[in-house]
Design a protein around this motif. Structure first.
Motif, PDB file in Angstrom:
ATOM      1  N   PRO A  76       0.827  -1.209   0.000  1.00 36.78           N
ATOM      2  CA  PRO A  76       0.000   0.000   0.000  1.00 36.78           C
ATOM      3  C   PRO A  76       0.863   1.262   0.000  1.00 36.78           C
ATOM      4  CG  PRO A  76      -0.830  -1.577   1.598  1.00 36.78           C
ATOM      5  CD  PRO A  76       0.497  -2.097   1.121  1.00 36.78           C
ATOM      6  N   ARG A  77       0.411   2.253  -0.732  1.00 30.58           N
ATOM      7  CA  ARG A  77       1.109   3.533  -0.822  1.00 30.58           C
ATOM      8  C   ARG A  77       0.163   4.634  -0.387  1.00 30.58           C
ATOM      9  NH1 ARG A  77       3.660   0.155  -3.746  1.00 30.58           N
ATOM     10  NH2 ARG A  77       5.652   0.470  -4.752  1.00 30.58           N
ATOM     11  N   GLY A  78       0.697   5.592   0.355  1.00 29.91           N
ATOM     12  CA  GLY A  78      -0.111   6.700   0.848  1.00 29.91           C
ATOM     13  C   GLY A  78       0.643   7.438   1.930  1.00 29.91           C
ATOM     14  N   THR A  79      -0.094   8.063   2.808  1.00 24.31           N
ATOM     15  CA  THR A  79       0.508   8.762   3.935  1.00 24.31           C
ATOM     16  C   THR A  79       0.157   7.985   5.192  1.00 24.31           C
ATOM     17  OG1 THR A  79       0.234  10.860   2.778  1.00 24.31           O
ATOM     18  CG2 THR A  79       0.635  10.971   5.150  1.00 24.31           C
ATOM     19  N   PHE A  80       1.149   7.315   5.758  1.00 20.59           N
ATOM     20  CA  PHE A  80       0.931   6.461   6.919  1.00 20.59           C
ATOM     21  C   PHE A  80       1.748   6.986   8.096  1.00 20.59           C
ATOM     22  CE2 PHE A  80       0.839   3.538   3.144  1.00 20.59           C
ATOM     23  CZ  PHE A  80      -0.539   3.431   3.069  1.00 20.59           C
ATOM     24  N   THR A  81       1.062   7.227   9.212  1.00 22.34           N
ATOM     25  CA  THR A  81       1.716   7.740  10.411  1.00 22.34           C
ATOM     26  C   THR A  81       1.567   6.741  11.555  1.00 22.34           C
ATOM     27  OG1 THR A  81      -0.240   8.857  11.291  1.00 22.34           O
ATOM     28  CG2 THR A  81       1.113  10.104   9.707  1.00 22.34           C
ATOM     29  N   SER A  82       2.195   7.056  12.665  1.00 22.30           N
ATOM     30  CA  SER A  82       2.123   6.180  13.831  1.00 22.30           C
ATOM     31  C   SER A  82       0.681   6.034  14.327  1.00 22.30           C
ATOM     32  CB  SER A  82       3.015   6.702  14.955  1.00 22.30           C
ATOM     33  OG  SER A  82       2.603   7.986  15.358  1.00 22.30           O
ATOM     34  N   ARG A  83      -0.154   6.982  14.030  1.00 26.10           N
ATOM     35  CA  ARG A  83      -1.574   6.911  14.432  1.00 26.10           C
ATOM     36  C   ARG A  83      -2.253   5.665  13.862  1.00 26.10           C
ATOM     37  NH1 ARG A  83      -5.917   9.529  11.687  1.00 26.10           N
ATOM     38  NH2 ARG A  83      -7.798   9.261  12.907  1.00 26.10           N
ATOM     39  N   GLY A  84      -1.922   5.306  12.638  1.00 23.96           N
ATOM     40  CA  GLY A  84      -2.493   4.110  12.026  1.00 23.96           C
ATOM     41  C   GLY A  84      -1.569   2.912  12.101  1.00 23.96           C
ATOM     42  N   LEU A  85      -0.269   3.161  12.053  1.00 20.08           N
ATOM     43  CA  LEU A  85       0.707   2.062  12.029  1.00 20.08           C
ATOM     44  C   LEU A  85       0.848   1.355  13.376  1.00 20.08           C
ATOM     45  CD1 LEU A  85       3.407   3.804   9.834  1.00 20.08           C
ATOM     46  CD2 LEU A  85       2.174   1.707   9.234  1.00 20.08           C
ATOM     47  N   ASP A  86       0.882   2.114  14.478  1.00 20.01           N
ATOM     48  CA  ASP A  86       1.096   1.490  15.790  1.00 20.01           C
ATOM     49  C   ASP A  86       0.020   0.462  16.140  1.00 20.01           C
ATOM     50  OD1 ASP A  86       3.414   2.950  16.020  1.00 20.01           O
ATOM     51  OD2 ASP A  86       2.640   4.346  17.534  1.00 20.01           O
ATOM     52  N   PRO A  87      -1.277   0.792  16.007  1.00 24.08           N
ATOM     53  CA  PRO A  87      -2.289  -0.235  16.303  1.00 24.08           C
ATOM     54  C   PRO A  87      -2.218  -1.423  15.339  1.00 24.08           C
ATOM     55  CG  PRO A  87      -3.329   1.935  16.043  1.00 24.08           C
ATOM     56  CD  PRO A  87      -1.889   2.079  15.690  1.00 24.08           C
TER      57      PRO A  87
END
Length: 178
Positions: free
Chosen positions: A48-59
Motif C-alpha cells: 500500500p502507498r499513501g501517507t501512513f503515520t504512527s496513528r495508524g501504524l502502531d495499532p
C-alpha cells in the motif's frame, strides 16, 4: 597436556570453494536469487502507498503481533515509523494473513466482510480498518480452530519432484558434494 583455559584467537572467516568455484556462482544459486528478486518485486508492487503515520501504524503492528503466534511466528514485529509505502516484509505478513482469511471465508468459517484487501489502503483510516479486522481475527475462536486444523492437515515434508538431470547438472552436483 591441556591448559586449564583454551586461548581464543582472532575469528577467521573462511569461504570454501567447491571444485574451484564460488558457491554463489552455481546455476542453482542464480535461479534462487532470480526467484527471490521476483518475489520481492511482487511484494513491492503489492505494498500500500499513501501517507501512513504512527496513528495508524502502531495499532496495526500491535494487532499484527497478536495474530502472528497463530501462524507459528514470533510476535515481535517492530514499530514502523511514518512511511509512504509499507515495508515489503510487513506486506508479506499481511499477505499471509489475507491468504488464510480467504481460505477461511471459502470454508465458511469467516464472513466475507473479513476479507483483507490491501489495494484500498491509502491512509491511516485504511490502516485502522485493517487493524480492527486483524484484532477481531486474533480473538475469533472459529478462525483459531480453522488455523489449527490447517496446520494438522499440512504434510510435514513434501516429496521432491523428480526432474531429469542433464550431464552438466550431474557434474555440478558431484562437484558440490566433493
Amino acid at each position: 597436556m591441556m591448559p586449564d583455559k583454551m586461548r581464543k584467537g582472532p575469528k577467521v572467516e573462511v569461504e570454501i570453494q567447491v571444485g574451484g568455484r564460488d558457491p554463489k556462482s552455481s546455476p542453482v544459486a542464480e535461479d534462487l536469487n532470480k526467484l527471490e528478486m521476483e518475489d520481492e518485486d511482487m511484494y513491492v508492487q503489492m505494498a500500500p502507498r499513501g501517507t501512513f503515520t504512527s496513528r495508524g501504524l502502531d495499532p496495526l503492528v500491535r494487532n499484527t503481533n497478536k495474530l502472528l503466534p497463530l501462524f507459528g511466528q514470533d510476535p515481535s514485529y517492530p514499530k514502523i515509523g511514518d512511511v509512504d509505502v509499507l515495508p515489503t516484509d510487513f506486506v508479506r505478513v499481511l499477505s499471509m494473513f489475507a491468504s488464510a482469511v480467504d481460505d477461511a471465508i471459502e470454508a465458511g468459517v469467516l464472513n466475507p466482510e473479513m476479507r483483507i484487501d490491501m489495494e484500498g489502503i491509502m491512509d491511516d483510516a485504511g490502516l485502522m480498518s485493517l487493524s480492527g479486522k486483524i484484532e477481531m481475527l486474533a480473538k475469533d475462536r472459529e478462525f483459531k480452530r480453522f488455523l489449527q486444523e490447517e496446520k494438522q492437515e499440512e504434510p510435514m515434508e513434501e516429496p521432491m519432484a523428480e526432474m531429469e538431470m542433464t550431464p552438466e547438472m550431474e557434474d555440478d552436483l558431484m562437484m558440490e558434494r566433493m
